[in-house]
Scaffold this motif. Structure first.
Motif, PDB file in Angstrom:
ATOM      1  N   ASP A   1     -33.661  -1.130  46.371  1.00 43.47           N
ATOM      2  CA  ASP A   1     -32.794  -0.854  45.219  1.00 43.47           C
ATOM      3  C   ASP A   1     -32.854   0.649  44.952  1.00 43.47           C
ATOM      4  OD1 ASP A   1     -31.648  -0.492  42.704  1.00 43.47           O
ATOM      5  OD2 ASP A   1     -32.471  -2.351  41.885  1.00 43.47           O
TER       6      ASP A   1
ATOM      7  N   PHE B   1     -31.297  -6.605  46.330  1.00 40.16           N
ATOM      8  CA  PHE B   1     -31.323  -5.430  47.214  1.00 40.16           C
ATOM      9  C   PHE B   1     -32.422  -5.592  48.254  1.00 40.16           C
ATOM     10  CE2 PHE B   1     -28.859  -3.599  43.786  1.00 40.16           C
ATOM     11  CZ  PHE B   1     -28.041  -2.672  44.418  1.00 40.16           C
TER      12      PHE B   1
ATOM     13  N   ALA C   1     -27.796  -4.543  49.410  1.00 41.66           N
ATOM     14  CA  ALA C   1     -28.048  -3.207  49.951  1.00 41.66           C
ATOM     15  C   ALA C   1     -26.850  -2.735  50.757  1.00 41.66           C
ATOM     16  CB  ALA C   1     -29.313  -3.213  50.796  1.00 41.66           C
TER      17      ALA C   1
END
Length: 528
Positions: A40, A175, A181
């Motif tokens: 993240d 993520f 992502a």
């Protein structure tokens, strides 16, 4: 004739492209010395995380190997009113899922920064100055601030842009599990094993320069000996944080190439400023192990004594083996905000004992010095050496080194009395001032990495003035004075600025940088 020439040119282009494709269809393996704690890009201001984020995502304003601002997802920016910046966005950019990049993604990203749950070191400081984000059209965005704000382009070098559609309801876990992502960067994530490795694949739709390698295996090998052994065995092509104990041999080894650059990372000690003078600091006792009933670290004389007891030159020469520069502040000479006339910190054990006696501790006290053992170059050895130096002036020091993931969680909760940590700055003195030396304030985003909770109204006041000063020489003078006060007050104890060293197998080149980031896109085959 023109058609025939066109066909010949097209055929030649196909041959050239095929050759380039064969050369670039390689896999390179990189081993980094620090674990990546999250994919993240807005979860934790941490250099290893930021390096991976810069592989997957782009920023409005990118930086070169000298950390100078260059166009990224924004092609240009300008002040159109004293409190309004306008950014023109790069056209025809797409995210790795095919979505078009627009101003909506920028606005969403900035709104997300202060709202990432459980962030140990928030990115909110980079969006707090904004009072309003105005979307003019899909490729034009304006940022409104309450006062003139000269740092906006610099702030944007710290903000990685995410796809609104993908990230709108995504968690940090999304993520880390790769689902969210998705960036516009040169590589996309194929797989992620937390704390172990990340597999990247080149994103051929990237707007910028094409990376040399199609696939990257990005491994986390935190053991220094294992990292060097993997390089020499040919198991990896690039390592960072080259162990200083290996430098002499590696410089003579014909199988290896080194890339070196004095960086912007200060290694320093944080101290407990949070507990009041009449409170116990968690790891400070009298010489018999009983609570002191007060926090000696709140006395500037004690902080000065602890700093003067440290032989920085010995640490640089014997532990870092020359791969560092003794420091008296956050930034090296020549960088915007460096205090040019700040004297070096003397190594003066006798003077340190006198200061302790003046502060009411003629017999010293006991303290524990904490630090990581797998994050910074020689981190565990450094705290051991400092522990011995402090003990010699009567501050009997126990040392505890822990894995980074354990250490940083406790540091973020302000659990330590004294601890070793590092900070890799942007080339502007406001960056460490806002994040490390400013009084912790969640609403303003200040002090996000101020894990000792240092606070000085003079430092804050000068910093605040500098953040509204559009005249660069005046802004630098304010920053210099703010930094001077913080260093004279020993808000932290600076130790040294690291030299960044990478090593590659012969046949590879790596572009060394001041920001110490290990980026797959900077690795290339060596020129023949």
């Amino acid at each position: 004739m023109k058609k025939q020439f066109g066909r010949q040119l097209a055929a030649a282009a196909v041959v050239v492209a095929a050759g380039m494709g064969q050369a670039a269809a390689q896999t390179a393996t990189i081993a980094v010395g620090a674990p990546v704690t999250s994919l993240d890009p807005h979860y934790h201001q941490l250099s290893p995380n930021n390096a991976v984020a810069d592989t997957i995502f782009d920023r409005l304003v990118n930086t070169d190997v000298q950390s100078r601002a260059i166009p990224g997802l924004a092609t240009e920016w300008r002040v159109i009113e004293p409190t309004v910046w306008e950014f023109r966005l790069r056209p025809n950019v797409r995210f790795q899922n095919g979505n078009a990049f627009t101003a909506d993604d920028v606005a969403f990203t900035l709104a997300r920064l202060p709202n990432v749950p459980n962030s140990p070191s928030s990115f909110a400081v980079y969006s707090r100055p904004l009072t309003r984000v105005e979307i003019i059209d899909p490729l034009t965005i304006r940022f409104h601030t309450a006062a003139p704000y000269p740092l906006l382009p610099l702030d944007m070098t710290n903000v990685r842009i995410v796809d609104k559609e993908t990230a709108e309801n995504a968690t940090t876990a999304d993520f880390n599990e790769v689902r969210a992502a998705v960036g516009t960067g040169p590589y996309r994530v194929v797989s992620h094993r937390n704390g172990d490795r990340i597999e990247f694949e080149r994103f051929d739709g990237h707007w910028g320069e094409r990376p040399a390698f199609q696939r990257i295996n990005y491994r986390m090998i935190t053991n220094d000996a294992a990292r060097t052994a993997a390089l020499l065995a040919g198991d990896v092509d690039l390592i960072d944080q080259v162990p200083t104990s290996d430098l002499t041999n590696l410089r003579r080894d014909q199988r290896v190439r080194l890339a070196e650059q004095v960086g912007l990372r200060l290694i320093f000690l944080g101290l407990d400023h949070q507990r009041a003078e009449n409170e116990n600091s968690p790891f400070v006792t009298d010489n018999d192990g009983r609570p002191l009933g007060r926090n000696p670290l709140r006395d500037v004389r004690v902080r000065q004594a602890l700093s003067m007891a440290i032989d920085r030159r010995a640490i640089v020469d014997r532990i870092m083996e020359g791969a560092a520069v003794p420091a008296n502040q956050f930034l090296p000479q020549g960088v915007f905000g460096n205090v040019p006339d700040l004297p070096a910190i003397p190594f003066d054990p006798d003077g340190a004992r006198r200061l302790l006696a003046e502060a009411g501790y003629p017999q010293g006290f006991r303290i524990q010095l904490n630090g990581p053992n797998d994050r910074y170059i020689n981190d565990a050895r450094i705290i051991q050496a400092i522990g011995q130096m402090w003990t010699r002036i009567g501050v009997r020091t126990a040392v505890e080194a822990q894995p980074w993931t354990t250490f940083i969680g406790r540091a973020g909760r302000v659990e330590y009395s004294a601890f070793l940590i590092g900070w890799g700055s942007n080339p502007d003195g406001s960056h460490p001032l806002r994040n490390i030396m400013a009084t912790f304030n969640r609403d303003r985003g200040w002090g996000a990495s101020n894990r000792g909770r240092y606070s000085n109204p003079q430092v804050d006041g000068l910093l605040e003035q500098s953040l509204a000063e559009m005249d660069e020489p005046k802004r630098e003078r304010l920053i210099i004075e703010s930094m001077r006060i913080a260093m004279q007050d020993v808000g932290v104890v600076p130790l040294h600025i690291q030299t960044n060293v990478w090593a590659t197998r012969r046949g590879f080149d790596y572009a060394a940088s001041v920001d110490e980031s290990t980026l797959p896109q900077r690795l290339r085959p060596a020129a023949r």
